[in-house]
Design a protein around this motif. Structure first.
Motif, PDB file in Angstrom:
ATOM      1  N   GLU A 144       0.839  -1.199   0.000  1.00 27.84           N
ATOM      2  CA  GLU A 144       0.000   0.000   0.000  1.00 27.84           C
ATOM      3  C   GLU A 144       0.874   1.249   0.000  1.00 27.84           C
ATOM      4  O   GLU A 144       1.947   1.271   0.604  1.00 27.84           O
ATOM      5  CB  GLU A 144      -0.883   0.042   1.247  1.00 27.84           C
ATOM      6  N   TYR A 153       4.591  10.271   1.728  1.00 31.01           N
ATOM      7  CA  TYR A 153       3.834   9.022   1.670  1.00 31.01           C
ATOM      8  C   TYR A 153       4.359   8.067   2.731  1.00 31.01           C
ATOM      9  O   TYR A 153       5.490   8.196   3.192  1.00 31.01           O
ATOM     10  CB  TYR A 153       4.004   8.335   0.303  1.00 31.01           C
ATOM     11  N   ARG A 174       6.529   9.339  -7.178  1.00 29.59           N
ATOM     12  CA  ARG A 174       5.340   9.635  -8.010  1.00 29.59           C
ATOM     13  C   ARG A 174       5.659   9.445  -9.492  1.00 29.59           C
ATOM     14  O   ARG A 174       4.870   8.864 -10.235  1.00 29.59           O
ATOM     15  CB  ARG A 174       4.855  11.064  -7.763  1.00 29.59           C
ATOM     16  N   LEU A 177       6.063   5.634 -10.323  1.00 28.60           N
ATOM     17  CA  LEU A 177       4.816   4.861 -10.279  1.00 28.60           C
ATOM     18  C   LEU A 177       3.667   5.530 -11.021  1.00 28.60           C
ATOM     19  O   LEU A 177       2.540   5.017 -11.010  1.00 28.60           O
ATOM     20  CB  LEU A 177       4.415   4.603  -8.833  1.00 28.60           C
ATOM     21  N   ASN A 178       3.922   6.682 -11.627  1.00 29.46           N
ATOM     22  CA  ASN A 178       2.868   7.435 -12.344  1.00 29.46           C
ATOM     23  C   ASN A 178       1.655   7.724 -11.465  1.00 29.46           C
ATOM     24  O   ASN A 178       0.527   7.472 -11.850  1.00 29.46           O
ATOM     25  CB  ASN A 178       2.431   6.716 -13.617  1.00 29.46           C
ATOM     26  N   ILE A 179       1.902   8.267 -10.273  1.00 32.17           N
ATOM     27  CA  ILE A 179       0.797   8.636  -9.388  1.00 32.17           C
ATOM     28  C   ILE A 179       0.790  10.147  -9.158  1.00 32.17           C
ATOM     29  O   ILE A 179       1.719  10.822  -9.394  1.00 32.17           O
ATOM     30  CB  ILE A 179       0.836   7.901  -8.033  1.00 32.17           C
TER      31      ILE A 179
END
Length: 179
Positions: A144, A153, A174, A177-179
């Protein structure tokens, strides 16, 4: 094996780093690292680099030349006065602390040699990413990703560890992970 064409100051830095990865310096090598401003040798594969970016050359060599070697694919850790050999994929995360560098797996914690920078460079292609100044995590073991305060995070791993991603390393996470 690699040949170096550079200033004495850069030569010493490169020699020190190359030694860590057991890459030999040899004058007759087909590979040549050439500092910007020096003449390119004829008939040899040359990589031109800026003196300020010498660590990028090391990363290139480690990820390219040595990709197929076996000892990159195993790790030896010490626990309870015995050595254990395991693979990078078994490592959940690495942590630098007062007792040195520790590798955490599902089955335990192991004292290992080298530096966090060494493993960050070597294992980046295997899915490891730096999350703060003292930890490197294997993204394959992250269950998670929890948004936290101030653009940070918390990563919850499959061995139930909760690792905080610092603000400085959040952007890289980010982007990765392309977030």
């Amino acid at each position: 094996m690699v040949q170096l064409l550079c200033s004495d100051k850069v030569y010493e830095k490169l020699k020190q780093e190359l030694t860590k990865y057991q890459i030999e310096i040899e004058q007759d090598s087909d590979w040549v690292l050439v500092e910007k401003g020096y003449d390119l040798p004829e008939g040899k594969l040359s990589v031109v680099f800026d003196a300020m970016d010498y660590m990028n050359v090391i990363k290139l060599l480690v990820s390219g030349i040595r990709e197929g070697t076996h000892y990159m694919d195993t790790l030896t850790g010490l626990t309870e006065n015995k050595f254990v050999v395991f693979e990078p994929r078994d490592v959940v995360y690495l942590e630098a602390g007062p007792d040195g560098l520790m590798a955490f797996t599902k089955s335990g914690r192991y004292s290992i040699k080298e530096t966090l920078q060494y493993y960050e460079t070597l294992w980046a292609p295997k899915g490891f990413i730096r999350i703060n100044k003292s930890q490197l995590v294997n993204l394959l073991h992250v269950k998670e990703i929890i948004p936290w305060f101030n653009s940070r995070y918390v990563l919850r791993t499959d061995n139930n560890a909760e690792l905080e991603v610092s603000k400085m390393f959040s952007k890289k996470l980010r982007n990765t992970l392309n977030i």
